[in-house]
Enzyme design. Structure first.
Site, mmCIF file in Angstrom:
data_model
loop_
_atom_site.group_PDB
_atom_site.id
_atom_site.type_symbol
_atom_site.label_atom_id
_atom_site.label_comp_id
_atom_site.label_asym_id
_atom_site.label_seq_id
_atom_site.Cartn_x
_atom_site.Cartn_y
_atom_site.Cartn_z
ATOM 1 N N CYS A 1 0.825 -1.309 0.075
ATOM 2 C CA CYS A 1 -0.079 0.076 -0.154
ATOM 3 C C CYS A 1 0.789 1.246 0.039
ATOM 4 C CB CYS A 1 -0.820 0.091 1.220
ATOM 5 S SG CYS A 1 -1.797 1.506 1.603
ATOM 6 N N CYS B 1 0.264 3.882 2.551
ATOM 7 C CA CYS B 1 0.555 3.521 3.968
ATOM 8 C C CYS B 1 1.920 3.878 4.384
ATOM 9 C CB CYS B 1 0.416 2.004 4.054
ATOM 10 S SG CYS B 1 -1.250 1.221 3.863
#
Length: 289
Positions: free
Chosen positions: A40, A43
């Site tokens: 991600c 993230c």
């Protein structure tokens, strides 16, 4: 890319430690939970910013990081639909959340709604007490330190604690009321607040034998159980007091606007026995969830 936790205030949460290190710990201080994954991209942007901001809170809040690929069952329990997802847990319950990679200012604004930065725990502002120092001597020593360092608000908290130890509840309350906002979430301030509240309640409560007699006549007298719990706790019978609060919680968790839960949380803040507190936190959680 590794997002390894850089400090004692940041840790990896797993199914094995989630109950103790997140849910139970959230009764002492809020826990921010970062649900992320290595694939991600947002993230990877958000993670370091969360760690930076949480680090500035000096332990007033902790950051638990959940790798959703490694902890799929744990992530599923949050009902995660997109990553990153960040939730704030306080007193065992989810109180706020956001998704996506907020900027640093957005993270600060989110946290500021729930917690104030704490003083650095290793900051020494008071000279060490002398051996066998009495509470009165501690008060005099701290008052001298305040005169020498008037810009150190931590000293006022030390003075409030010393006043309480000397039995001067009114003076302790007066000092506590003047603390700045950044010390309101200090563990010692929370403990003192709990001690003052229990002392006030015990002062106005009927004698223990009278409360016991009321419970024997009517086991559903939750007010009597609540006040007996206060009495027992202040008399040093920690287990007896906690058991009364648990009995009220089990009978009616919503009684008097959830007072049993509030009593237990306050009791946890004033008790020094970590094992006992951990045991009863788990008992409380089992009744609430």
């Amino acid at each position: 890319m590794s997002l390894a936790p850089p400090s004692a205030h940041v840790f990896d949460a797993t199914e094995a430690n989630f109950q103790a290190d997140v849910l139970d710990a959230s009764f002492v201080q809020p826990v921010l939970v970062d649900l992320w994954a290595t694939w991600c991209a947002p993230c990877k942007t958000l993670g370091p910013l969360l760690e930076k901001v949480v680090g500035e809170y000096n332990g007033a809040v902790k950051l638990a990081k959940i790798d959703c690929d490694k902890e799929q069952a744990l992530a599923a329990s949050f009902g995660v639909r997109s990553l990153p997802t960040v939730v704030l847990i306080r007193e065992g319950q989810l109180v706020d959340a956001f998704t996506g990679a907020l900027p640093e200012s957005g993270i600060r604004e989110f946290l500021s709604r729930h917690v104030q930065p704490g003083a650095a725990p290793d900051e020494e502002v008071v000279s060490a007490p002398a051996a066998n120092e009495t509470p009165e001597q501690a008060i005099a020593r701290i008052q001298q330190a305040i005169a020498a360092q008037p810009d150190k608000p931590e000293l006022k908290l030390d003075l409030a604690l010393a006043q309480m130890q000397a039995g001067n509840a009114a003076a302790a309350q007066a000092e506590l009321d003047t603390l700045p906002a950044n010390l309101e979430s200090d563990d010692r301030a929370r403990r003192l607040r709990g001690q003052l509240e229990f002392a006030r309640l015990a002062k106005d409560a009927p004698p223990a034998p009278e409360l016991i007699a009321r419970i024997e006549r009517n086991a559903a007298d939750l007010e009597a159980r609540d006040l007996l719990g206060v009495r027992l706790l202040m008399q040093g019978d920690s287990i007896g007091g906690l058991e009364q609060f648990l009995a009220v919680l089990k009978a009616d968790r919503s009684w008097n606007d959830g007072q049993a839960k509030k009593r237990l949380i306050a009791a946890f803040s004033v008790l020094d026995d970590a094992d006992l507190v951990g045991t009863y936190r788990r008992k409380m959680s089992s009744l609430l969830f």
